[in-house]
Design an enzyme around this catalytic site. Structure first.
Site, PDB file in Angstrom:
ATOM      1  CB  VAL A  61      51.877  43.071  16.272  1.00 53.15           C
ATOM      2  CG1 VAL A  61      51.967  44.203  17.272  1.00 53.15           C
ATOM      3  CG2 VAL A  61      52.077  43.576  14.857  1.00 53.15           C
ATOM      4  CG  ASP A  62      57.403  44.218  20.141  1.00 60.91           C
ATOM      5  OD1 ASP A  62      58.119  44.700  19.255  1.00 60.91           O
ATOM      6  OD2 ASP A  62      57.635  44.348  21.359  1.00 60.91           O
ATOM      7  CB  SER A  72      46.223  48.431  23.845  1.00 68.11           C
ATOM      8  OG  SER A  72      47.313  49.168  24.356  1.00 68.11           O
ATOM      9  CB  THR A  73      43.010  44.965  20.773  1.00 73.63           C
ATOM     10  OG1 THR A  73      43.689  44.590  19.564  1.00 73.63           O
ATOM     11  CG2 THR A  73      42.540  46.399  20.678  1.00 73.63           C
ATOM     12  CE1 TYR A 100      51.512  44.824  27.343  1.00 75.70           C
ATOM     13  CE2 TYR A 100      51.449  47.005  26.374  1.00 75.70           C
ATOM     14  CZ  TYR A 100      52.159  45.972  26.954  1.00 75.70           C
ATOM     15  OH  TYR A 100      53.520  46.098  27.145  1.00 75.70           O
TER      16      TYR A 100
HETATM   17  P1  ADP Z   1      49.469  44.655  22.798  1.00 74.47           P
HETATM   18  O1  ADP Z   1      50.480  44.224  23.819  1.00 74.47           O
HETATM   19  O2  ADP Z   1      49.569  46.136  22.462  1.00 74.47           O
HETATM   20  O3  ADP Z   1      48.094  44.199  23.107  1.00 74.47           O
HETATM   21  P2  ADP Z   1      49.718  42.538  20.780  1.00 74.47           P
HETATM   22  O4  ADP Z   1      50.791  42.336  19.789  1.00 74.47           O
HETATM   23  O5  ADP Z   1      49.498  41.468  21.789  1.00 74.47           O
HETATM   24  O6  ADP Z   1      50.017  43.963  21.456  1.00 74.47           O
HETATM   25  O7  ADP Z   1      48.351  42.792  20.048  1.00 74.47           O
HETATM   26  C1  ADP Z   1      47.995  43.969  19.373  1.00 74.47           C
HETATM   27  C2  ADP Z   1      47.171  43.595  18.160  1.00 74.47           C
HETATM   28  O8  ADP Z   1      48.040  43.130  17.139  1.00 74.47           O
HETATM   29  C3  ADP Z   1      46.178  42.466  18.421  1.00 74.47           C
HETATM   30  O9  ADP Z   1      44.923  42.829  17.872  1.00 74.47           O
HETATM   31  C4  ADP Z   1      46.783  41.270  17.681  1.00 74.47           C
HETATM   32  O10 ADP Z   1      45.768  40.411  17.184  1.00 74.47           O
HETATM   33  C5  ADP Z   1      47.486  41.975  16.555  1.00 74.47           C
HETATM   34  N1  ADP Z   1      48.563  41.239  15.863  1.00 74.47           N
HETATM   35  C6  ADP Z   1      49.326  40.209  16.303  1.00 74.47           C
HETATM   36  N2  ADP Z   1      50.205  39.825  15.345  1.00 74.47           N
HETATM   37  C7  ADP Z   1      49.986  40.656  14.275  1.00 74.47           C
HETATM   38  C8  ADP Z   1      50.543  40.791  12.967  1.00 74.47           C
HETATM   39  N3  ADP Z   1      51.521  39.991  12.550  1.00 74.47           N
HETATM   40  N4  ADP Z   1      50.053  41.757  12.142  1.00 74.47           N
HETATM   41  C9  ADP Z   1      49.075  42.592  12.540  1.00 74.47           C
HETATM   42  N5  ADP Z   1      48.504  42.523  13.758  1.00 74.47           N
HETATM   43  C10 ADP Z   1      48.951  41.566  14.612  1.00 74.47           C
END
Ligand code: ADP
Length: 180
Positions: free
Chosen positions: A39-40, A127-128, A131
């Site tokens: 998401v970042d 975090s799901t 992480y």
């Molecule tokens: P972390 O490192 O905190 O686990 P991630 O980005 O890998 O962060 O995942 C956190 C959550 O965000 C996951 O449930 C993932 O499926 C979700 N995610 C990834 N891309 C997006 C998006 N564009 N919009 C909303 N949620 C997202």
């Protein structure tokens, strides 16, 4: 689906948080604040350089963002006016204060939103992803923390949990249903 608690609508949707129309979105960042995967990466891609520039400024002032804490920047090219960046815990089996740190993330995001007079906020499942926090436990913490907060602070009008994957969406829907 959604629920109203006091003045606040709590909503669960499935989707991409970069498309949110609310005042603010939360980013699941890493301690560097310089962007990453998941998401970042999506938020920085869509939001553009203005977000990264502010993250760099914050980092130059305070260094890395500790796990559980949160900082705020512009929303850049996003519809959202603000992005709150928080750093979730990496799941290491559950005996390393992961639950406490994840709760801190949600609480610090809500506090920072309130301090900036934000009335509506979209939050991902912190975090799901990369992480690896177990999804059911993470959803319990997310929903409980946000509900605790809005029961005490009446200024937030709309909290939207944005689930990217079907599994999280189903877990969140099920949990939210249980709140009368
Ligand atoms: P972390 O490192 O905190 O686990 P991630 O980005 O890998 O962060 O995942 C956190 C959550 O965000 C996951 O449930 C993932 O499926 C979700 N995610 C990834 N891309 C997006 C998006 N564009 N919009 C909303 N949620 C997202």
């Amino acid at each position: 689906m959604d629920k109203k608690i006091n003045q606040t609508i709590i909503e669960v949707i499935k989707g991409n948080i970069t498309k949110s129309q609310l005042d603010c979105i939360v980013n699941a960042a890493n301690t560097s604040l310089l962007g990453g995967g998941g998401v970042d990466g999506a938020i920085h891609r869509v939001g553009g350089k203005a977000i990264l520039d502010e993250c760099i400024k914050i980092r130059n002032k305070q260094g890395n963002c500790p796990v559980g804490e949160a900082v705020i920047t512009t929303g850049g090219n996003l519809k959202a006016k603000y992005v709150i960046h928080t750093v979730g815990p990496v799941w290491k089996g559950g005996k390393n204060n992961e639950a406490e740190k994840l709760k801190d993330c949600y609480m610090n995001c809500m506090k920072l939103a309130q301090n900036n007079h934000i009335r509506s906020i979209s939050i991902p499942n912190i975090s799901t992803g990369i992480y690896s926090y177990p999804k059911v436990e993470a959803a319990n913490i997310a929903i409980q923390s946000v509900i605790d907060f809005i029961r005490r602070n009446k200024s937030m009008l709309h909290v939207q949990f944005v689930c990217f994957d079907e599994e999280n969406y189903e877990i969140y829907e099920e949990k939210l249903k249980r709140y009368a």
